[in-house]
Write a protein that holds these residues in place. Structure first.
Motif, PDB file in Angstrom:
ATOM      1  N   LYS A  74       0.517   2.116 -10.316  1.00  0.00           N
ATOM      2  CA  LYS A  74       1.654   2.443  -9.440  1.00  0.00           C
ATOM      3  C   LYS A  74       1.474   3.802  -8.770  1.00  0.00           C
ATOM      4  O   LYS A  74       1.722   3.948  -7.577  1.00  0.00           O
ATOM      5  N   ASN A  75       1.084   4.780  -9.566  1.00  0.00           N
ATOM      6  CA  ASN A  75       1.031   6.170  -9.098  1.00  0.00           C
ATOM      7  C   ASN A  75      -0.309   6.566  -8.491  1.00  0.00           C
ATOM      8  O   ASN A  75      -0.488   7.703  -8.097  1.00  0.00           O
ATOM      9  N   SER A  76      -1.222   5.619  -8.429  1.00  0.00           N
ATOM     10  CA  SER A  76      -2.553   5.907  -7.935  1.00  0.00           C
ATOM     11  C   SER A  76      -2.529   6.235  -6.452  1.00  0.00           C
ATOM     12  O   SER A  76      -1.776   5.657  -5.679  1.00  0.00           O
ATOM     13  N   LYS A  77      -3.399   7.155  -6.067  1.00  0.00           N
ATOM     14  CA  LYS A  77      -3.537   7.494  -4.652  1.00  0.00           C
ATOM     15  C   LYS A  77      -4.571   6.602  -3.979  1.00  0.00           C
ATOM     16  O   LYS A  77      -4.894   6.757  -2.815  1.00  0.00           O
ATOM     17  N   PHE A  78      -5.132   5.680  -4.750  1.00  0.00           N
ATOM     18  CA  PHE A  78      -6.164   4.799  -4.204  1.00  0.00           C
ATOM     19  C   PHE A  78      -5.548   3.806  -3.234  1.00  0.00           C
ATOM     20  O   PHE A  78      -4.459   3.376  -3.356  1.00  0.00           O
ATOM     21  N   ARG A 117       0.330  -7.069  -2.850  1.00  0.00           N
ATOM     22  CA  ARG A 117      -0.060  -5.775  -2.266  1.00  0.00           C
ATOM     23  C   ARG A 117      -0.630  -5.955  -0.866  1.00  0.00           C
ATOM     24  O   ARG A 117      -0.296  -5.208   0.056  1.00  0.00           O
ATOM     25  N   TYR A 125     -10.567   4.216 -13.605  1.00  0.00           N
ATOM     26  CA  TYR A 125      -9.461   5.170 -13.676  1.00  0.00           C
ATOM     27  C   TYR A 125      -8.200   4.506 -14.240  1.00  0.00           C
ATOM     28  O   TYR A 125      -7.532   5.069 -15.111  1.00  0.00           O
ATOM     29  N   GLU A 167     -11.950   3.103  -9.163  1.00  0.00           N
ATOM     30  CA  GLU A 167     -10.506   2.945  -9.288  1.00  0.00           C
ATOM     31  C   GLU A 167     -10.138   2.166 -10.542  1.00  0.00           C
ATOM     32  O   GLU A 167      -9.221   2.542 -11.281  1.00  0.00           O
ATOM     33  N   ASN A 195       5.019  -3.145  -8.064  1.00  0.00           N
ATOM     34  CA  ASN A 195       5.117  -2.126  -9.114  1.00  0.00           C
ATOM     35  C   ASN A 195       5.639  -2.646 -10.445  1.00  0.00           C
ATOM     36  O   ASN A 195       5.323  -2.090 -11.492  1.00  0.00           O
ATOM     37  N   GLU A 197      -6.822   6.071 -17.648  1.00  0.00           N
ATOM     38  CA  GLU A 197      -5.541   6.770 -17.543  1.00  0.00           C
ATOM     39  C   GLU A 197      -4.465   6.076 -18.378  1.00  0.00           C
ATOM     40  O   GLU A 197      -3.694   6.731 -19.073  1.00  0.00           O
TER      41      GLU A 197
END
Length: 153
Positions: free
Chosen positions: A149-153, A134, A52, A49, A141, A56
């Motif tokens: 923010k947009n991570s699916k993790f 979190r 990534y 993660e 965010n 990204e």
């Protein structure tokens, strides 16, 4: 070639980190974002993660390299032929801590540490604060880049 290593756990990457990285880019030909691995430390986000998040966020920046390392940061810098370590400072506590490490690293290796003071409005941001917010279901965010923010993790 002016090459710097920005070491950290990046658990997670924050806007404080990105502020330092973006402001340092004009000074270096390459910045290596190096996630230090420590099997004794408990991370909120997996190594996958965190890699990534960095890749990204900086996918459009050719001067950025993302990798991992273990052991002493100065040994990693020597392997990478990096002459500088990049660090951010939020407050006087960070300064005292980072100064001691920077002086030790220099005496061990001759590698200089370049310090950037976080931009106004970013000094309150830390990975620790993001993790705590979190963990308790709060909105974090405003402290992290889109990749987090947009991570699916």
């Amino acid at each position: 070639m002016r090459k710097a290593v920005f070491p950290g756990s990046f658990d997670p990457l924050t806007l404080g980190h990105t502020d330092i990285i973006e402001r340092a880019l004009p000074l270096f030909d390459e910045i290596i974002l190096a996630i230090g691995t420590n099997s004794d430390k408990k991370y909120m986000f997996s190594l996958e993660e965190r890699l990534y998040f960095l890749k990204e966020t900086f996918k459009e920046e050719p001067k950025i390299v993302v990798t991992t390392y273990s052991g002493l940061t100065v040994d990693f810098c020597k392997e990478q032929e990096a002459g500088f370590i990049l660090r951010g400072l939020r407050n006087s506590k960070d300064l005292e801590f980072e100064k001691t490490i920077g002086q030790t690293n220099y005496l061990m290796s001759g590698i200089d540490t370049v310090f950037f003071i976080n931009a106004s409005g970013k000094s309150h941001i830390s990975s620790t604060v993001v993790r705590d917010v979190r963990r308790h279901g709060g909105d974090y965010n405003f402290m992290v880049p889109d990749a987090v923010k947009n991570s699916k993790f």
